[in-house]
Motif scaffolding. Structure first.
Motif, short mmCIF file in Angstrom:
data_model
loop_
_atom_site.label_atom_id
_atom_site.label_comp_id
_atom_site.label_asym_id
_atom_site.label_seq_id
_atom_site.Cartn_x
_atom_site.Cartn_y
_atom_site.Cartn_z
N ASP A 2 0.84 -1.19 0.00
CA ASP A 2 0.00 0.00 0.00
C ASP A 2 0.88 1.24 0.00
O ASP A 2 1.43 1.64 1.02
N TYR A 3 1.04 1.86 -1.17
CA TYR A 3 1.92 3.02 -1.29
C TYR A 3 1.31 4.27 -0.68
O TYR A 3 2.03 5.22 -0.39
N THR A 4 0.00 4.29 -0.44
CA THR A 4 -0.63 5.43 0.22
C THR A 4 -0.08 5.55 1.64
O THR A 4 0.28 6.65 2.08
N ASN A 5 -0.03 4.45 2.37
CA ASN A 5 0.55 4.47 3.72
C ASN A 5 2.03 4.79 3.69
O ASN A 5 2.52 5.52 4.55
N LEU A 6 2.73 4.25 2.74
CA LEU A 6 4.17 4.51 2.62
C LEU A 6 4.43 5.99 2.39
O LEU A 6 5.32 6.57 3.01
N ASP A 7 3.65 6.62 1.53
CA ASP A 7 3.80 8.06 1.30
C ASP A 7 3.47 8.85 2.56
O ASP A 7 4.12 9.86 2.85
N HIS A 8 2.50 8.41 3.32
CA HIS A 8 2.14 9.07 4.57
C HIS A 8 3.30 8.97 5.56
O HIS A 8 3.67 9.97 6.21
N TYR A 9 3.91 7.81 5.69
CA TYR A 9 5.04 7.63 6.60
C TYR A 9 6.23 8.49 6.18
O TYR A 9 6.93 9.06 7.01
N ARG A 10 6.47 8.59 4.87
CA ARG A 10 7.54 9.45 4.39
C ARG A 10 7.30 10.90 4.79
O ARG A 10 8.21 11.60 5.21
N GLN A 11 6.05 11.35 4.65
CA GLN A 11 5.71 12.73 5.01
C GLN A 11 5.90 12.96 6.51
O GLN A 11 6.38 14.01 6.92
N VAL A 12 5.52 12.00 7.33
CA VAL A 12 5.69 12.12 8.77
C VAL A 12 7.18 12.23 9.12
O VAL A 12 7.58 13.09 9.92
N ILE A 13 8.01 11.40 8.53
CA ILE A 13 9.45 11.43 8.78
C ILE A 13 10.03 12.78 8.36
O ILE A 13 10.81 13.39 9.10
N GLU A 14 9.64 13.27 7.19
CA GLU A 14 10.15 14.55 6.71
C GLU A 14 9.72 15.70 7.63
O GLU A 14 10.50 16.62 7.89
N THR A 15 8.50 15.65 8.13
CA THR A 15 8.01 16.69 9.03
C THR A 15 8.81 16.69 10.34
O THR A 15 9.24 17.74 10.81
N ILE A 16 9.01 15.52 10.90
CA ILE A 16 9.75 15.42 12.16
C ILE A 16 11.19 15.90 11.99
O ILE A 16 11.70 16.67 12.80
N LEU A 17 11.85 15.45 10.93
CA LEU A 17 13.24 15.87 10.71
C LEU A 17 13.35 17.37 10.45
O LEU A 17 14.28 18.03 10.93
N SER A 18 12.40 17.93 9.71
CA SER A 18 12.41 19.37 9.43
C SER A 18 12.22 20.19 10.70
O SER A 18 12.90 21.20 10.91
N GLU A 19 11.29 19.76 11.55
CA GLU A 19 11.06 20.47 12.80
C GLU A 19 12.27 20.37 13.72
O GLU A 19 12.66 21.34 14.37
#
Length: 52
Positions: A2-19
């Motif tokens: 399920d690439y929808t979940n995978l894209d969501h996890y990528r976005q979460v990781i990017e948000t955390i690292l950016s903050e």
């Protein structure tokens, strides 16, 4: 897969690292930045996204 979940996890990781990178250092004038390699992202590719 399920690439929808995978894209969501990528976005979460990017948000955390950016903050985290935006937090200022209290003891020196140091600037942090994040680097995302999105060249491998997509349903056609099974390679991972890279974070630095």
């Amino acid at each position: 897969m399920d690439y929808t979940n995978l894209d969501h996890y990528r976005q979460v990781i990017e948000t955390i690292l950016s903050e985290y990178a935006s937090l200022p250092y209290s003891y020196a004038n140091i600037q942090s930045e994040v680097v995302f390699d999105r060249s491998h992202v997509g349903a056609a590719s099974l390679k991972e996204t890279r974070y630095l």
